[in-house]
Design a protein around this motif. Sequence first.
Motif, PDB file in Angstrom:
ATOM      1  N   THR A 219       8.417  -6.501   7.620  1.00  0.00           N
ATOM      2  CA  THR A 219       8.257  -7.942   7.766  1.00  0.00           C
ATOM      3  C   THR A 219       6.781  -8.257   7.577  1.00  0.00           C
ATOM      4  OG1 THR A 219       8.031  -7.726  10.161  1.00  0.00           O
ATOM      5  CG2 THR A 219      10.223  -8.254   9.307  1.00  0.00           C
ATOM      6  N   PHE A 220       6.533  -9.382   6.966  1.00  0.00           N
ATOM      7  CA  PHE A 220       5.165  -9.811   6.679  1.00  0.00           C
ATOM      8  C   PHE A 220       5.032 -11.255   7.158  1.00  0.00           C
ATOM      9  CE2 PHE A 220       6.516  -6.784   3.502  1.00  0.00           C
ATOM     10  CZ  PHE A 220       5.449  -5.919   3.380  1.00  0.00           C
ATOM     11  N   GLY A 221       3.998 -11.525   7.936  1.00  0.00           N
ATOM     12  CA  GLY A 221       3.765 -12.874   8.428  1.00  0.00           C
ATOM     13  C   GLY A 221       2.389 -13.361   8.045  1.00  0.00           C
ATOM     14  N   SER A 222       2.249 -14.680   7.974  1.00  0.00           N
ATOM     15  CA  SER A 222       0.975 -15.280   7.591  1.00  0.00           C
ATOM     16  C   SER A 222       0.786 -16.612   8.305  1.00  0.00           C
ATOM     17  CB  SER A 222       0.949 -15.515   6.071  1.00  0.00           C
ATOM     18  OG  SER A 222      -0.199 -16.240   5.707  1.00  0.00           O
ATOM     19  N   THR A 223      -0.466 -16.921   8.602  1.00  0.00           N
ATOM     20  CA  THR A 223      -0.793 -18.247   9.122  1.00  0.00           C
ATOM     21  C   THR A 223      -1.157 -19.177   7.977  1.00  0.00           C
ATOM     22  OG1 THR A 223      -3.109 -17.650   9.476  1.00  0.00           O
ATOM     23  CG2 THR A 223      -1.579 -17.333  11.336  1.00  0.00           C
ATOM     24  N   GLY A 224      -1.009 -18.692   6.753  1.00  0.00           N
ATOM     25  CA  GLY A 224      -1.289 -19.502   5.563  1.00  0.00           C
ATOM     26  C   GLY A 224      -0.026 -20.136   5.019  1.00  0.00           C
ATOM     27  N   LYS A 225       0.134 -20.075   3.693  1.00  0.00           N
ATOM     28  CA  LYS A 225       1.281 -20.703   3.034  1.00  0.00           C
ATOM     29  C   LYS A 225       2.530 -19.826   3.035  1.00  0.00           C
ATOM     30  CE  LYS A 225      -1.331 -23.711  -0.002  1.00  0.00           C
ATOM     31  NZ  LYS A 225      -1.538 -24.178  -1.362  1.00  0.00           N
ATOM     32  N   GLY A 226       2.363 -18.531   3.317  1.00  0.00           N
ATOM     33  CA  GLY A 226       3.517 -17.639   3.291  1.00  0.00           C
ATOM     34  C   GLY A 226       3.832 -17.157   1.887  1.00  0.00           C
ATOM     35  N   TRP A 227       2.816 -17.060   1.049  1.00  0.00           N
ATOM     36  CA  TRP A 227       2.974 -16.578  -0.329  1.00  0.00           C
ATOM     37  C   TRP A 227       1.674 -15.877  -0.707  1.00  0.00           C
ATOM     38  CZ3 TRP A 227       7.377 -16.920  -3.194  1.00  0.00           C
ATOM     39  CH2 TRP A 227       7.294 -16.534  -4.520  1.00  0.00           C
ATOM     40  N   VAL A 228       1.762 -14.644  -1.201  1.00  0.00           N
ATOM     41  CA  VAL A 228       0.548 -13.913  -1.553  1.00  0.00           C
ATOM     42  C   VAL A 228       0.435 -13.734  -3.064  1.00  0.00           C
ATOM     43  CG1 VAL A 228       0.315 -12.688   0.639  1.00  0.00           C
ATOM     44  CG2 VAL A 228       1.681 -11.678  -1.180  1.00  0.00           C
ATOM     45  N   ASN A 229      -0.805 -13.589  -3.497  1.00  0.00           N
ATOM     46  CA  ASN A 229      -1.122 -13.333  -4.902  1.00  0.00           C
ATOM     47  C   ASN A 229      -2.054 -12.141  -4.972  1.00  0.00           C
ATOM     48  OD1 ASN A 229       0.147 -15.726  -6.226  1.00  0.00           O
ATOM     49  ND2 ASN A 229      -1.231 -16.785  -4.823  1.00  0.00           N
ATOM     50  N   GLU A 230      -2.066 -11.484  -6.132  1.00  0.00           N
ATOM     51  CA  GLU A 230      -2.978 -10.358  -6.315  1.00  0.00           C
ATOM     52  C   GLU A 230      -4.408 -10.854  -6.293  1.00  0.00           C
ATOM     53  OE1 GLU A 230      -1.896  -8.243  -9.859  1.00  0.00           O
ATOM     54  OE2 GLU A 230      -0.025  -7.518  -8.970  1.00  0.00           O
ATOM     55  N   ASP A 231      -5.244 -10.118  -5.588  1.00  0.00           N
ATOM     56  CA  ASP A 231      -6.658 -10.451  -5.480  1.00  0.00           C
ATOM     57  C   ASP A 231      -7.440  -9.548  -6.427  1.00  0.00           C
ATOM     58  OD1 ASP A 231      -8.983 -11.635  -4.533  1.00  0.00           O
ATOM     59  OD2 ASP A 231      -8.384 -11.476  -2.444  1.00  0.00           O
ATOM     60  N   VAL A 232      -8.726  -9.606  -6.376  1.00  0.00           N
ATOM     61  CA  VAL A 232      -9.577  -8.817  -7.273  1.00  0.00           C
ATOM     62  C   VAL A 232      -9.931  -7.472  -6.653  1.00  0.00           C
ATOM     63  CG1 VAL A 232     -10.541 -10.830  -8.418  1.00  0.00           C
ATOM     64  CG2 VAL A 232     -11.618  -9.970  -6.354  1.00  0.00           C
ATOM     65  N   ASP A 233     -10.671  -6.668  -7.391  1.00  0.00           N
ATOM     66  CA  ASP A 233     -11.191  -5.380  -6.919  1.00  0.00           C
ATOM     67  C   ASP A 233     -10.101  -4.445  -6.405  1.00  0.00           C
ATOM     68  OD1 ASP A 233     -13.803  -5.759  -7.609  1.00  0.00           O
ATOM     69  OD2 ASP A 233     -14.421  -6.477  -5.637  1.00  0.00           O
ATOM     70  N   CYS A 234      -9.243  -4.022  -7.298  1.00  0.00           N
ATOM     71  CA  CYS A 234      -8.182  -3.081  -6.939  1.00  0.00           C
ATOM     72  C   CYS A 234      -8.794  -1.737  -6.562  1.00  0.00           C
ATOM     73  CB  CYS A 234      -7.223  -2.912  -8.119  1.00  0.00           C
ATOM     74  SG  CYS A 234      -5.862  -1.825  -7.739  1.00  0.00           S
ATOM     75  N   SER A 235      -8.301  -1.148  -5.483  1.00  0.00           N
ATOM     76  CA  SER A 235      -8.816   0.154  -5.059  1.00  0.00           C
ATOM     77  C   SER A 235      -7.709   1.183  -4.872  1.00  0.00           C
ATOM     78  CB  SER A 235      -9.594   0.016  -3.754  1.00  0.00           C
ATOM     79  OG  SER A 235      -8.724  -0.424  -2.727  1.00  0.00           O
ATOM     80  N   HIS A 236      -6.434   0.773  -4.911  1.00  0.00           N
ATOM     81  CA  HIS A 236      -5.327   1.692  -4.667  1.00  0.00           C
ATOM     82  C   HIS A 236      -4.407   1.790  -5.876  1.00  0.00           C
ATOM     83  CE1 HIS A 236      -6.826   1.184  -0.629  1.00  0.00           C
ATOM     84  NE2 HIS A 236      -6.159   2.275  -0.320  1.00  0.00           N
ATOM     85  N   TYR A 237      -3.961   3.005  -6.119  1.00  0.00           N
ATOM     86  CA  TYR A 237      -3.176   3.305  -7.312  1.00  0.00           C
ATOM     87  C   TYR A 237      -2.089   4.303  -6.964  1.00  0.00           C
ATOM     88  CZ  TYR A 237      -7.176   1.188  -9.585  1.00  0.00           C
ATOM     89  OH  TYR A 237      -8.157   0.316  -9.957  1.00  0.00           O
ATOM     90  N   MET A 238      -1.112   4.432  -7.870  1.00  0.00           N
ATOM     91  CA  MET A 238      -0.053   5.414  -7.685  1.00  0.00           C
ATOM     92  C   MET A 238       0.453   5.828  -9.065  1.00  0.00           C
ATOM     93  SD  MET A 238       3.270   5.177  -5.106  1.00  0.00           S
ATOM     94  CE  MET A 238       2.845   3.528  -4.737  1.00  0.00           C
ATOM     95  N   LEU A 239       0.601   7.125  -9.259  1.00  0.00           N
ATOM     96  CA  LEU A 239       1.169   7.649 -10.492  1.00  0.00           C
ATOM     97  C   LEU A 239       2.596   7.136 -10.612  1.00  0.00           C
ATOM     98  CD1 LEU A 239       0.698   9.660 -12.867  1.00  0.00           C
ATOM     99  CD2 LEU A 239       1.708  11.407 -11.414  1.00  0.00           C
ATOM    100  N   ASP A 240       2.957   6.629 -11.798  1.00  0.00           N
ATOM    101  CA  ASP A 240       4.312   6.140 -12.009  1.00  0.00           C
ATOM    102  C   ASP A 240       5.293   7.297 -11.850  1.00  0.00           C
ATOM    103  OD1 ASP A 240       5.849   3.625 -13.209  1.00  0.00           O
ATOM    104  OD2 ASP A 240       6.737   5.465 -14.013  1.00  0.00           O
ATOM    105  N   PHE A 241       6.359   7.082 -11.094  1.00  0.00           N
ATOM    106  CA  PHE A 241       7.320   8.144 -10.806  1.00  0.00           C
ATOM    107  C   PHE A 241       7.928   8.713 -12.087  1.00  0.00           C
ATOM    108  CE2 PHE A 241      11.490   9.834  -9.662  1.00  0.00           C
ATOM    109  CZ  PHE A 241      11.156  10.656  -8.606  1.00  0.00           C
ATOM    110  N   ASP A 242       8.112   7.876 -13.087  1.00  0.00           N
ATOM    111  CA  ASP A 242       8.740   8.296 -14.348  1.00  0.00           C
ATOM    112  C   ASP A 242       7.729   8.675 -15.423  1.00  0.00           C
ATOM    113  OD1 ASP A 242      11.391   7.878 -13.390  1.00  0.00           O
ATOM    114  OD2 ASP A 242      11.087   5.727 -13.635  1.00  0.00           O
ATOM    115  N   ALA A 243       6.467   8.852 -15.048  1.00  0.00           N
ATOM    116  CA  ALA A 243       5.438   9.229 -16.037  1.00  0.00           C
ATOM    117  C   ALA A 243       5.772  10.598 -16.633  1.00  0.00           C
ATOM    118  CB  ALA A 243       4.059   9.266 -15.388  1.00  0.00           C
ATOM    119  N   PRO A 244       5.622  10.745 -17.937  1.00  0.00           N
ATOM    120  CA  PRO A 244       5.897  12.054 -18.560  1.00  0.00           C
ATOM    121  C   PRO A 244       4.893  13.106 -18.096  1.00  0.00           C
ATOM    122  CG  PRO A 244       4.911  10.552 -20.146  1.00  0.00           C
ATOM    123  CD  PRO A 244       5.168   9.752 -18.903  1.00  0.00           C
ATOM    124  N   ALA A 245       5.276  14.372 -18.192  1.00  0.00           N
ATOM    125  CA  ALA A 245       4.398  15.469 -17.773  1.00  0.00           C
ATOM    126  C   ALA A 245       3.152  15.557 -18.642  1.00  0.00           C
ATOM    127  CB  ALA A 245       5.151  16.787 -17.800  1.00  0.00           C
TER     128      ALA A 245
END
Length: 171
Positions: free
Chosen positions: A58-84
């Motif tokens: 569950t996610f709660g907010s005191t704002g509008k209750g809708w999130v958007n992507e922000d800048v400065d990405c720092s987290h990543y994940m290898l795609d599960f279906d990425a070829p070897a």
Amino acid sequence: MESYEVEIKGKTYPVKCIRNLCGHSIERYRIHAGKSVPIVKNGDNTKMCEGEQYAIETFGSTGKGWVNEDVDCSHYMLDFDAPANPIVRSNTAKALFHTIRNKFSTLAFARKWLEEYYPRHIGPLKQLCDAKIVNSYPPLSDIPGCFTAQFEHDILLRPTCKEVITRGPDY
């Protein structure tokens, strides 16, 4: 969430569900496995099945209750279906891919963790993201100045019950 409002420093704020986030199914080495668990009614008729695991979030907010992507990405994940052996242009991106696969597999990692292996990893990481081999997870933001919160428990659907597998002192 246990309340429709929260008091912070003497001021009361209404709390809204963040409507564009949800829980999800979990599989071995695949944190976001495909099925969604909405936190608001949306007409989704997906069924949960015995033996599946889910992150009930569950996610709660005191704002509008809708999130958007922000800048400065720092987290990543290898795609599960990425070829070897993915097809990428640069040898540096190929080497970075193999390091990510060997060190983190398909679990999330922070960009700063790559510095030990590749101090100049930004360009090769961008190539891997552009090729959809690595997925980026930028921070999510509601309106400026609002507060957000997330609560999660993971469940396993057994033949006779739903077992909370993250049961701790907060449960």
